[in-house]
Design an enzyme around this catalytic site. Structure first.
Site, PDB file in Angstrom:
ATOM      1  N   LYS A  74       0.826  -1.249   0.597  1.00  0.00           N
ATOM      2  CA  LYS A  74       0.273  -0.276   0.125  1.00  0.00           C
ATOM      3  C   LYS A  74       0.901   1.337  -0.188  1.00  0.00           C
ATOM      4  CE  LYS A  74      -3.869   1.699   2.483  1.00  0.00           C
ATOM      5  NZ  LYS A  74      -5.149   1.555   3.529  1.00  0.00           N
ATOM      6  N   SER A 112      -9.862   1.568   3.037  1.00  0.00           N
ATOM      7  CA  SER A 112      -8.662   2.426   2.063  1.00  0.00           C
ATOM      8  C   SER A 112      -8.016   1.676   1.176  1.00  0.00           C
ATOM      9  CB  SER A 112      -7.744   3.526   2.756  1.00  0.00           C
ATOM     10  OG  SER A 112      -7.399   3.135   4.141  1.00  0.00           O
ATOM     11  N   SER A 131     -10.203  -0.618   7.359  1.00  0.00           N
ATOM     12  CA  SER A 131      -9.139  -0.702   5.730  1.00  0.00           C
ATOM     13  C   SER A 131      -8.669  -1.706   4.965  1.00  0.00           C
ATOM     14  CB  SER A 131      -8.675   0.652   5.872  1.00  0.00           C
ATOM     15  OG  SER A 131      -9.305   1.585   6.047  1.00  0.00           O
TER      16      SER A 131
END
Lengths: 479, 101
Positions: A79, A154, A178
Site C-alpha cells: 500500500k 482505504s 481498511s
C-alpha cells in the site's frame, strides 16, 4: 504454468520444485499486470527494476545451493502509505506526490529479509481516509468482481491486486476497517492484527492509537505466512509487543477447532442488506453443522462506536497531518511565489495539497480538540472507547472469538456514497469497534454464494491471531 | 454539544492552516453539521465514573538502553536531495521572521 493463479503456498512449492524460476514468475506477473491493471487500476506505481533484481538474486541463491527464505520470490503489492526505501510513498495524496522514502518501514524490511518481491505500490484513499479508494488523488480503482463497483477502502488497491491475481499477497493498513472491508468487497482474506502486534514504523500515520498494518492474500494460510513474517516487537515502535503466542503457521486446517464463538446480537439487528444477511447465516450454519459452540452475546455500546471513532480518529489525524506543509517531504503541489509569508504558504499548500475528505477530517479533529469543545467531544469519546473495549473483555470471558458481518452492504457502485460522507462513515459500523478495542480480526469470504462477494469477520482476543487464523483456515477447508 | 457556523469554520481553518475554497464552504459546513448532529447520541451515555482510554496500548514507559544508537537513515546526500529547495549548496527555507516596517 499460470503463476498468477497460485497461492503463496503453491508458489513456494513450485519454485522449490523448479517448475519456474523467480525471474520467470515475476516477469509473468508484470506481463499480466500490463493488461489487467488497465481495467482495475490497483497499482499507482510499479517497481519493476527492484522486483526483477530481487527475483534474480533468489534464482542465483537457489542455483548455488543456498537455502531459500520463506517468502523467496513471492510477488507482493504494498500500500502507498508504507515506506519502501528509495520509492515514492504518496499515501494517495498530491501533498506527498514527490515524497521519496528515506528508509524502509519495518514491515517492508522484514519482507525484504525474506526475499519477497515487491511488484509495486497500490492505490488507496488519500491518507487512508475513506472506505472506497475513491478519494485517492491519482486514480479510481475498480472492484475485480464488478468493474462498476468500488473495491472498498482505504486499502482498495491492495485488495483489488490480490483479488485480480495481480499479486499473491499484499500489505494494507487498517484504522477503522481498511483491510477487512476491502477484503470482503473483493472476495479475498484480510487480517487486522492486534494493536501492537505489527510495527507501525514506516507507516505514514493516520490515527496512531488505531492504525495497524496487515496482510491480504487469497487464503487464510497465506495470510498467516505473511503475518508471521511481519509481526513482532520493533525497537522503532514503542507500542509494538513481543508476545509468547504460538506461531500462527503452519495451520492444521483439517482438525475441527475447539473454540466457542459468540454472535453479538447488536451486529445482527436487521441493519444489513438481505443478501449480506443470508450469506452470514450460511457461514454460521457451517460452524453449527460441525458442532462448534455458538452463543449469542451482547456488546451494548456498539451503536456508539461510529460517533466515538469519528471523534477520536480525526483528532489524531489533525495532529499527525500537521507536519505536511508542502515545505518538507517533497515539494508542494503547486508553485507559489516564495515572497509570500510563511503562514500564507502553509495555508495555500495545505489547501491545495489535501483533498476534500482529508480537509474535512482535519477540521473535525481540530474542532473536537479545541477549547470549549474538548470535554464534550474528545474526552467524552475516550470514555466511550473504554466502555466499548470493556464490552469485548466481558464477552471474551465467555467465548473464544466472535463472528460478525464485515459490512452492512454489498460492494456499492462507484460514485454512490462519495458525496455523502456520513453515509460512508456509517458503513464502517461492524469494523470500527475492533479498532477502538485494539483486537485482532480476520475477514474472509463466505463460501458457496453467487454474485458479489460477502465477507464475515472473526474477532479474537488480544494477541490470539493464532485462534482466528486456525478457525478461518478450518472454515475454508470444510465449507 | 454545539453546532458549527461559518465563523467557527473560518476559525478552525485558520487553526488547521488550511485555505478553504469559498465555492466548497457551504457544502463542507453542511457535511460537518450533519456529522456533529450524529455525535449527539453520545449525550445519552453516562460516563461520569468511566476512566478515559487515552491510547491504543496498555504499555507504559517503554525504554531502551541509554546508549548511542545510529539510525539507518541513509547518507546525508539522499536526505538533501529530498529537500524541496536549495541554492548554491545551501538548503533554502522560507523566511520565518516578519518583514520589518
Amino acid at each position: 504454468m499460470d503463476v498468477t493463479n497460485l497461492t503463496i503456498t503453491a508458489f513456494q512449492e513450485g519454485l522449490r520444485a523448479k517448475r519456474f524460476s523467480a525471474e520467470e514468475a515475476v516477469r509473468a506477473f508484470f506481463d499480466f499486470i500490463e493488461t489487467k491493471d488497465k481495467e482495475i487500476g490497483a497499482f499507482v506505481r510499479l517497481t519493476k527494476d527492484r522486483a526483477l533484481s530481487r527475483a534474480k538474486k533468489v534464482d542465483v541463491d537457489f542455483s548455488e545451493g543456498r537455502p531459500l527464505h520463506s517468502l523467496a520470490g513471492v510477488p507482493l503489492a504494498i500500500k502507498d502509505n508504507i515506506l519502501i526505501e528509495g520509492e515514492v510513498a504518496s499515501a494517495g495524496s498530491r501533498m506527498l506526490q514527490y515524497h521519496r522514502a528515506q528508509y524502509d518501514a519495518t514491515v517492508t524490511r522484514r519482507l525484504t529479509n525474506q526475499d519477497a518481491v515487491f511488484l509495486g505500490v497500490t492505490n488507496m484513499d488519500e491518507f487512508a481516509m475513506g472506505s472506497s479508494t475513491e478519494s485517492s488523488a491519482f486514480q479510481t480503482t475498480k472492484n475485480p468482481r464488478d468493474l462498476e463497483r468500488v473495491p472498498g477502502g482505504s486499502s482498495g488497491g491492495s485488495a483489488a491486486a490480490v483479488g485480480a491475481h495481480m499479486a499473491l499477497g499484499a500489505l494494507g493498513s487498517d484504522t477503522g476497517g481498511s483491510i477487512r472491508q476491502p477484503a470482503a468487497f473483493c472476495g479475498v482474506v484480510g487480517l487486522k492484527p492486534t494493536y501492537g502486534a505489527v510495527s507501525r514504523h514506516g507507516l505514514i500515520a493516520m490515527a496512531s492509537s488505531l492504525d495497524q498494518i496487515g496482510p491480504f492474500a487469497k487464503t487464510v494460510e497465506d495470510v498467516a505466512i505473511l503475518f508471521e513474517a511481519i509481526r513482532g516487537f520493533d525497537l522503532y515502535d514503542a507500542t509494538s509487543v513481543e508476545t509468547s503466542q504460538e506461531s500462527t503457521f503452519p495451520i492444521d486446517a483439517s482438525r475441527t477447532p475447539e473454540f466457542s464463538i459468540g454472535l453479538p446480537r447488536e451486529y445482527f439487528s436487521g441493519s444489513m442488506d438481505p443478501a449480506v444477511e443470508r450469506a452470514l447465516q450460511k457461514a454460521i450454519d457451517v460452524f453449527r453443522a460441525k458442532g462448534i459452540t455458538i452463543k449469542e452475546v451482547s456488546l451494548p455500546h456498539t451503536k456508539y462506536a461510529v460517533s466515538c471513532y469519528y471523534i477520536i480518529m480525526p483528532a489524531e489525524v489533525s495532529s499527525n497531518l500537521a507536519r505536511f506543509d508542502g515545505l518538507r517531504y517533497g515539494a508542494a503541489p503547486d508553485a507559489i511565489p516564495s515572497t509570500l509569508s510563511l503562514l500564507a504558504r502553509y495555508l495555500h499548500n495545505r489547501g491545495a495539497g489535501f483533498g476534500d475528505e482529508v480537509k474535512r477530517r482535519i477540521l473535525l479533529g481540530t474542532f473536537v480538540l479545541s477549547s470549549g469543545y474538548y470535554d464534550a467531544y474528545y474526552a467524552k469519546a475516550q470514555k466511550v472507547r473504554r466502555l466499548i473495549t470493556d464490552d469485548f473483555a466481558r464477552v471474551f470471558e465467555d467465548v473464544d472469538m466472535l463472528l460478525t458481518p464485515v459490512t452492512p452492504t454489498l460492494p456499492f457502485r462507484i460514485g454512490e456514497k462519495i458525496n455523502d460522507p456520513l453515509s460512508m462513515y456509517l458503513s464502517d459500523i461492524f469494523t470500527i469497534p475492533t479498532n477502538l478495542a485494539g483486537l485482532p480480526a480476520l475477514s474472509l469470504p463466505v463460501r458457496g454464494i453467487e454474485g458479489l462477494p460477502v465477507g464475515f469477520q472473526l474477532i479474537g482476543k488480544p494477541f490470539r491471531e493464532a485462534d482466528i487464523l486456525r478457525c478461518g483456515a478450518w472454515y475454508e477447508h470444510v465449507a | 454539544m454545539s453546532s458549527l457556523d461559518r465563523t467557527l469554520l473560518t476559525h478552525l481553518a485558520g487553526l488547521s492552516r488550511i485555505e478553504l475554497d469559498p465555492s466548497h464552504e457551504e457544502k463542507l459546513l453542511r457535511n460537518l453539521q450533519d456529522i456533529l448532529v450524529h455525535f449527539e447520541e453520545l449525550n445519552g451515555i453516562d460516563t461520569a465514573l468511566v476512566l478515559p482510554m487515552t491510547g491504543g496500548t496498555l504499555r507504559e514507559n517503554v525504554l531502551r538502553e541509554d546508549t548511542p544508537h545510529v539510525l539507518p537513515l541513509g547518507d546525508f546526500e539522499n536526505l538533501r536531495r529530498v529537500f524541496p529547495e536549495e541554492q548554491d549548496g545551501y538548503l533554502s527555507v522560507p523566511n520565518v521572521l516578519p518583514k520589518q516596517p
